[in-house]
Each structure stands twice: as C-alpha cells, then as structure tokens.
Write an enzyme that holds these catalytic residues in place. Structure first.
Site, PDB file in Angstrom:
ATOM      1  N   CYS C 157      37.938  35.810  30.600  1.00  0.00           N
ATOM      2  CA  CYS C 157      39.027  36.104  31.535  1.00  0.00           C
ATOM      3  C   CYS C 157      39.289  34.932  32.479  1.00  0.00           C
ATOM      4  O   CYS C 157      40.410  34.454  32.591  1.00  0.00           O
ATOM      5  CB  CYS C 157      38.717  37.354  32.346  1.00  0.00           C
ATOM      6  SG  CYS C 157      38.733  38.842  31.344  1.00  0.00           S
ATOM      7  N   HIS C 158      38.255  34.468  33.193  1.00  0.00           N
ATOM      8  CA  HIS C 158      38.490  33.431  34.191  1.00  0.00           C
ATOM      9  C   HIS C 158      37.499  32.279  34.102  1.00  0.00           C
ATOM     10  O   HIS C 158      37.311  31.536  35.053  1.00  0.00           O
ATOM     11  CB  HIS C 158      38.495  34.046  35.597  1.00  0.00           C
ATOM     12  CG  HIS C 158      39.442  35.186  35.720  1.00  0.00           C
ATOM     13  ND1 HIS C 158      39.038  36.492  35.589  1.00  0.00           N
ATOM     14  CD2 HIS C 158      40.773  35.212  35.886  1.00  0.00           C
ATOM     15  CE1 HIS C 158      40.087  37.287  35.699  1.00  0.00           C
ATOM     16  NE2 HIS C 158      41.158  36.544  35.876  1.00  0.00           N
ATOM     17  N   GLY C 159      36.814  32.205  32.947  1.00  0.00           N
ATOM     18  CA  GLY C 159      36.007  31.025  32.686  1.00  0.00           C
ATOM     19  C   GLY C 159      34.700  30.915  33.416  1.00  0.00           C
ATOM     20  O   GLY C 159      34.218  29.809  33.647  1.00  0.00           O
TER      21      GLY C 159
END
Lengths: 286, 443, 193
Positions: C157-159
């Site tokens: 999702c956001h690394g």
C-alpha cells in the site's frame, strides 16, 4: 384527571386484552392438562437453581443428546453467567476449566488441514453442542422416519414451556382399550394430537393426547446424579425441563434483573414528571 | 393559526443562521411557542407517544439490521445470535418486537380519539388522510417485520398475506398468480421473498417518518382539535406548547414506557406465538395460524366472508373507509362529547372492533353460544364466523349509515361558546360573536 | 434555556406578549427542585439507554470465543511462510533460514525506529520460527512476503519495509509487525491466542 384515569384504565384493559387475544385458540387437538413443575424461575424475579441446571445438563448429555441436537448452544454457554457451571472465579466462559473439560471429552467432526479428510478433534468451549446426526436425513433414518427436533429453544417453542417438557417426558400411559397405537409410535397423554381415527370406543370418549415417535426414556435410575439426588423419573424430567428452559433463553435472568431496575427508574421518573407537570400547570384553568 | 412568528434570535449566530436557514425559527414556532388549546386531555398525549414509538423502532431496527442476516438459511439463527451473543441484543430485539405492538396499541387509541372527538372534520381532512396513510404504511411495515425472524408463523403469515393477491385470479384469470409470483420472486415464499421484505422493512419506516413530518405540518397549519371541538377563539384558549405540553406529554410517555417495559422485561413473548420459535419449514403449516394481534380484526373480516375475492375486498375496504370518514360524517357538531346518541354508536364500534379481534384469534367454527352437540360430542351452535359477520356488518354500518344519517335526527347537547367557557352560564350567547380575549378566570 | 422563562413572563402579562391563556401568579421557575429533578432523570435515563445501543457494536460472545488457534509449524518449509487466519486477521508463520536469522540479529543494534532484539521476537529454542500478525502497522494492509531491501516484507500500500525479524526499517509505518500472544504446546505445535 378523569381522562388520565380513563386512559390508564384503557391501557390496563388493552394490556389484559392483548394477553388474552394472544393466547392461542384451541385447535381440534387435545392433550391432558399439563403437570406444574412449580418452577422458581418462572416468577418475575425468579432465578434458576444451579444444581438443578447441572443435573438437567447431565440428563440431556446422557439421554437426550443421543438423538436430539441443540445447535444453538455452545459448550461455553454452560459456564457463562447464570449457566449450570458458572463459577465466579472464572468469569470468562471461554477459559473456564469446567467447560474446557466438558468440551475436551467430546469429539467433534473437523477437516484435517493437511489431507482434507474428515477427522475428529476434541471440542473447545467455542464449539456448538455436538449434533447426534450429520444431517436431517441421517436423523430420520436413525429414528424410523421421525425427526427428533432440535432442543435449543424447545421450552419457548411449545405451549406450556417447561411444564410441557416436564409433563411429556412422564406422560407415557398404557393405552386405553379401544385405542390402536401404530407401529413405532407411543401413546402419550400430553402430546397434542387428535386420536379420533385410532379410537374404536364411544365417539364422545376419545382419549386425550397423541402418538409420539419417542419412546419412554427416563427409567428410574437411568442417570446417576453427582450430588446424590435420587434419580426418579419425575426428578430427571423436572431437571432436564429446567435445563431446557434455561437454554431456551440464557439471558432471562439478566433480563428480569435489568427489568427491575428499569421499572424502579421509570416509576420514580413518572412521579417526578407528574409533580413537575402539576407545578407548571398549577395556574392554568383547564 | 400559527400566524406570525414570535421567534427572536438572541445571539449573533442565531441571527446569522436565521437569515440563511430559519430552522431554529421553525422549531421554535412549532415545538416551543406553538399555541395549543389548554384543555387537551390525556387522549391527546398519544401523538407524542407515537412519535417516540417511531423513533424507538427506527433506532432499534437499524441496530438489529447490523446483526440480522436476511437469508432463508441463516435468518432464524441470526435472530437467536442476537438474543444470545450480541451485547444487550436480547434487550434491543425485545424492545423492537414488543415496540411494534406498543406502536399499534398507541395508534389505535390515537385513531379512536380522532373518531370520537371529530378530529377528521374540516379543516383537518388532510391531517386525517395523512394519518390514514401512516397507518397503512405501519401495517405493511409490521407485516414484513414479522416475517423476518423466519419462524413457522412468520412463514405462514407471509404465505397467507401474499396469497390475498391471488384473489385477483377471480377478476382476470392469471392476474393473481402473476402478482403473487412477482411478490415472491419465485413459485412460493422463499429466500427471495425474505430478502425483499427485509429491504422494504428497512425502507418503509423512513417513509413513515416522512409522512409523519407532513402530518405534523398539517397539524400546525390547522392547530389542534380539542375535547370540546370548539375552535380556538382567542389566546385565552391556548397555552404555549412548551413547557405545558412537553411536560404533560413527557409524563404520559414515561407512563406508557412502564407498560412497554413490563412487556419487554417480564413478558417479552406474551404477544408472540410459540410456533414462531420453530424455524420456517415450507413443508409444514402450524396447526392454528394467527396473525399478530393488531391484525386480528381485519383477519376476522377476511374469514367472515365465504367468497375469496369479496373477503379480501371486505378486509381492505374496512381500512379504506377510514379515508372517507371526513366526508361521511355530516354532523355539524364536531366532538361526540356533545352528541349523546352518536357516543353510543361509537362505543359499539369500539366493542365491535375488539370483538372482531377476538374472533380473529379463534377458529372460525368455534362455537360461541352452544345450542347442541354432534354425535362425537363437539358443540354446535352460533359460531365465531357468524359473530364476525354481525360485527363486520356493524363496522360497515357505522361508517356508511350512522355517520352520514345520524345527524338528521340527532339532538346534540349544548356546545360551549369557547374552550374557556366549557360550562355555560345562563345565556350562552351573551358574549358578542368573535369577542376577543375573554377575561381570565384567575385562581 | 431562558426562552421558557421569557415566555412565562409574557404569559404573566398578556398585554405585553400577546398573552396566552396560561395564568400568571408566581411563575414556575427553572430553579424549582422538581424541574431540575425531572431534567436530571431525563438526562440520566437517556444516558443509561445509550450504553446498550453503543455496546451492541462491540464483539459478540461468539466472536470473543473464537480467540485461539493451533498450528503445526513443521508444515512450513525453510525459507517459506504460511499465512493462517486468527481473529479474522492474517498471521505469518515464517520458517527463517540461518542467513535470515543472522541478518536479523546483526541489525539488533542498528538505528531502529521501534527498537527490539530479534531474540525478543521469537521463542527460545525455536529461533527459526517467526510468528507475526500480518497487518502493516501503518494502515492495516497485508505486507508481501520477501519484498523490500531487507528480505523481510514490503507493504504494497505505502511501501513500508520490514526486515526478517518483522521490524520496521523504511516507509511510513511507525511500529514493528506485532508478535501475537502464542506458545509452543509441542515440539512443532503452536497455539496462537
């Protein structure tokens, strides 16, 4: 004030009428007048007798459960507040040792996660009461075509509730002369039925009761109670009826206790509001 | 009635809002300062009680929908899940189930109050019609709600009520069947039926709330009727709604809650039926099916008529008559307090409706007055069906004969000149017509 | 609050306020004990009623009962992970290679956002088995196995990047992957919850 009295009377009458109208009309079926169990738990603030619930569970587990499921019940329910094995030392029913032990003695079907084969494992408090048959067809096949009903809410699902169960279990009488009992059926004076077509005697003397597929079960001494209570038919019937009444609504005690507090609050609140109302209106002529 | 608004915004924010959305003004004018006849008795508190009933049903209903599963295989067990496992689920469900009965009890009293005190007469016809619409919506909601627990009585109720529409087969062959198939979404009541009933049961209460809004709007245009039926003549006849009626309605609501709570906590299944604790089984119909108590009078009418289509028409007609009441009653006197003869016909109507309710709960061929017996000992005589026929006839006669014709020969008693002078002192017409602000009688 | 008092004053002097029929006399004051009691009872009742309506959204008894599962970790091959469902959430059961264990231990004293030693995140004697709640501590996505610079997990999702001990190394997540409460009940059996 007259209108208040009239309205109050109307409400009271309406409530009484509701209770009366809601009582079902008699169908053509007949049954003998039910025996009264004299239950403490039926009164507005009554509670269940825990020792009786324990005995009742034993009757269910050792007798009834060989044919009847209780699919809405979990083993943890036995240890929740108000239940047969509730112990204040173990308020969390999922962790209560008694229920873990009861469950662990029972093997429930499961799927082996490695092979996908059907297997069995010891039950946990989170498991449903084990059903005696895998499905309805198996249940019928095992009982001459009759389906033993699920007992989870039985005490709410029959007129008379606990009294009906208590009566039915000891309602097996020798059939009167002139009554032909079909094969695989048993005459029970408390089982609602219409015996007219099986009766060869006088038309106005048709016996009350009906034919039930379940034979008499609670032979004296069938269950040995741990607390030394004498295991009579009447005692076993009474105890299992109490257990089924509890299981049909495990929250009944909580409901009644909450109700007491709510009623006390509402009556006080009504009194306070009435005085407030009188005070606000005291100078209005109406 | 409402006339000019007396709301004066006090703070800067109130003035700012009032210029943009006068919502506080509307609330103030309709719930605080609304001039209300000062002689309203306790029968008038049922309007407020009904508002509370509707809110209770919507709040508890939305909550139940969070836990309920509208699926034929899971509905029954999901209701039991609410009763057993959801925190306070038993309480919320019992409030909702008994709340329906309380709602209908209150609405019947509200309707009877309107009929007795002539609240349907000009200029309140639209107010009355909106009330009738609310009642119809309530019946639809109540019926569909009763189906949702998916017990044996739920299922039988759904089967019987939807089959009423099959009577149209007697008008155009095939029409009734087409309608029932469409209603069911199948060839019998089943999962599709349960799903749509759930969707509609969720929707209709909000429609009721909408019509209630119109009902209250209409009320605030014409103002309240009152026990004398005499229109408000001056400010001396009224008090502001708040605090006078907020406290009176509040008191009545709490007293009503005592009855409500008694059912919820001490007799939660008293108005239900044991057969509904058995999961729905399309292969077996319970030995004796009955609708919920609030439908029993109409159910009795349905069974009183031997012909299927006419039975259905009789039943729906009984509700339809209510819509026509404002134009059926020709009496110039509004309140039956001053119509001694009409009062007795009204009492008979109430008794006839209660009697029909009783009939609806019995078997049609149960014997009321026994005159003999059959060979096998069953009693014979005057049956429930015949009693229901007589009572149905009276019900219809009250609306179609008594209301239109009675006023021709009726001698009403003296109607007071105004609310403030319920007891007439000698010459009733002493005050000039339209005399404003009659002097107060102070204590 | 002062509205009704204003009204009643108006009522007391019909000439001023247009005058409703409410008779005057001593005006009912909000200070009257009985009105205060009535308002208090209303508020108290509403408050008491609110609790059941709120509490019903908390987990129900059957949900609370399903709180523990058993799993045989010998089913996971070295270098692989199994994902099992526990309380509705994924639990990673990872069988680490010696290399991965060594890498995790080496970083015990690196500059960690949420400092923890590798030893504190496994059971003694079972260092190869890492049991973690597979929920990214950023916003709840399920991190992908083996991704990221440290060979642990990479949240899609956001690394967020986790190492082979499940500790947060890069990205927006604030905390390490949670170690659930679990215990070995046999040489290869774990009981989670």
């Amino acid at each position: 004030m007259t209108s208040m009295r009239t309205v109050a009377l109307t409400l009271a009458a309406a409530a009484a009428a509701l209770a009366f109208v809601a009582a079902p009309a008699q169908a053509r079926t007949t049954q003998a007048e039910l025996k009264e169990g004299g239950w403490a738990f039926e009164s507005p603030l009554g509670r269940f007798d825990q020792a009786q619930l324990q005995r009742g569970y034993k009757v269910y587990a050792e007798v009834c459960s060989s044919c009847h499921s209780m699919n809405l019940m979990y083993y943890r329910n036995l240890c929740q507040q108000g239940g047969p094995f509730y112990d204040p030392k173990h308020p969390n029913p999922n962790e209560a040792p008694v229920c873990k032990a009861i469950a662990a003695d029972i093997k429930v079907p499961d799927i082996d996660p490695d092979t996908g084969d059907a297997t069995e494992r010891p039950a946990t408090p989170a498991d449903h009461f084990k059903a005696p048959y895998a499905n309805e067809a198996a249940a019928r096949a095992g009982n001459g075509g009759a389906l033993p009903p699920d007992l989870s809410v039985m005490a709410r699902a029959r007129e008379g509730g606990a009294n009906y169960i208590y009566s039915l279990l000891q309602g097996y009488k020798d059939e009167p002369h002139g009554l032909t009992v079909p094969d695989g059926k048993y005459y029970n004076i408390y089982y609602p039925g219409d015996l007219g077509s099986a009766w060869s005697g006088p038309k106005d003397k048709v016996p009350v009761g009906g034919f039930i597929s379940m034979p008499f079960q609670l032979v004296e001494g069938r269950v040995t109670f741990d607390d030394g209570t004498k295991s009579t038919t009447d005692q076993m019937a009474k105890d299992v009826a109490a257990f089924l009444a509890w299981a049909a609504e495990p929250k009944a005690e909580e409901r009644k206790q909450t109700g007491l507090a709510v009623m006390a609050y509402l009556i006080l609140f009504a009194g306070v509001l009435f005085l407030s109302y009188k005070r606000i209106w005291r100078n209005v002529e109406h | 009635m409402s006339g000019h608004s007396t709301y004066e915004p006090k703070t800067g924010f109130e003035r700012w809002l009032d210029a943009r959305l006068p919502i506080v003004r509307i609330a103030y004018d309709s719930a605080i300062d609304f001039p209300t006849p000062k002689n309203l008795n306790y029968w008038w508190t049922f309007g407020g009680i009904l508002a509370v009933c509707l809110m209770t049903q919507i709040v508890t209903g939305v909550i139940l929908a969070m836990h309920y599963v509208p699926n034929g295989d899971m509905a029954f067990n999901s209701v039991e899940h609410i009763m057993r496992d959801v925190n306070y689920g038993w309480m919320i469900r019992y409030i909702h189930a008994n709340g329906a009965s309380m709602f209908f009890l209150a609405v019947y009293i509200h309707i009877a109050r309107g009929l007795y005190f002539g609240s349907y007469k000009a200029p309140r016809e639209v107010l009355w019609l909106l009330g009738c619409v609310i009642y119809l919506l309530m019946m639809a909601t109540g019926f569909m709600g009763y189906v949702l627990p998916w017990g044996q009585m739920s299922f039988a109720g759904a089967v019987v009520i939807t089959n009423l529409f099959s009577a149209f087969d007697q008008v155009i062959p095939g029409l009734g069947t087409a309608i029932t198939t469409w209603l069911w979404g199948g060839f019998a009541v089943g999962n599709a039926t349960l799903n749509r009933f759930f969707a509609l049961h969720y929707l209709l209460p909000f429609m009721i709330a909408g019509v209630v809004g119109l009902h209250i709007w209409a009320l605030h245009v014409t103002g309240n009727n009152n026990p004398t039926g005499v229109p408000v003549k001056s400010k001396a006849d009224t008090v502001p709604f708040h605090p006078y009626y907020t406290v009176k309605d509040g008191f009545a609501i709490v007293v009503f809650f005592i009855l409500f709570a008694w059912f919820v906590f001490f007799a939660p299944e008293a108005l239900g039926h044991t057969d509904n604790q058995i999961p729905a089984n399309p292969l077996v119909t319970p030995a004796h099916i009955v609708p919920e108590w609030y439908f029993l009078p109409f159910y009795a009418m349905l069974r009183a008529v031997p012909q299927k289509l006419f039975g259905v028409l009789t039943m729906f007609g009984a509700i339809g008559l209510l819509f026509a009441v404002p134009w059926l009653d020709r009496s110039p006197v509004r309140s039956m307090r001053y119509r001694p003869t009409a009062r007795w016909f009204f009492v008979l109507l109430v008794l006839a409706t209660l009697g029909l309710g009783w009939c609806g709960g019995m078997e049609p061929d149960d014997v009321v007055i026994r005159t003999g017996q059959t060979a096998n000992g069953d009693p014979t005589g005057f049956t429930v069906t015949w009693l229901a026929r007589i009572l149905t006839t009276y019900y219809y006669a009250y609306f179609l004969l008594v209301l239109p014709l009675l006023s021709r020969n009726e001698k009403p008693s003296k109607v007071p000149d105004s609310i403030s002078t319920p007891v007439l002192s000698g010459g009733g017409a002493a005050l000039p017509a339209g005399a404003a602000a009659e002097p107060q009688k102070k204590g | 609050m002062s509205d009704s008092i204003g009204l009643e004053q108006a009522n007391a002097q019909p000439a001023l306020g247009g005058g409703h029929g409410a008779a005057p006399g001593e005006e009912p004051s909000r200070r009257d004990f009985i009105h205060i009691a009535a308002i208090a009872a209303t508020v108290g009742g509403a408050g008491a009623l609110a609790w059941p309506l709120i509490d019903q959204m908390n987990p129900s008894a059957d949900t609370l009962a399903l709180a523990s599962i058993e799993y045989d970790v010998s089913k996971v091959a070295e270098g692989q992970q199994a994902v099992v469902k526990w309380r509705g959430k994924p639990v990673f059961v990872r069988h680490r290679t010696p290399k991965e264990i060594a890498a995790a231990r080496r970083d015990d004293h690196a500059d960690l956002r949420d400092p923890a030693t590798d030893a504190s995140r496994v059971k003694p004697g079972h260092e190869a088995t890492l049991v973690l709640v597979g929920v990214c501590t950023h916003l709840g996505c399920v991190p992908n196995f083996g991704g990221g610079e440290y060979g642990g997990w990479l949240c899609p999702c956001h690394g967020s990047v986790y190492d082979t001990s499940g500790r947060i190394r890069q990205g927006p997540a604030p905390k390490n992957l949670e170690v659930p409460e679990y215990a070995f009940t046999g040489p290869t059996k774990v009981r989670i919850g």
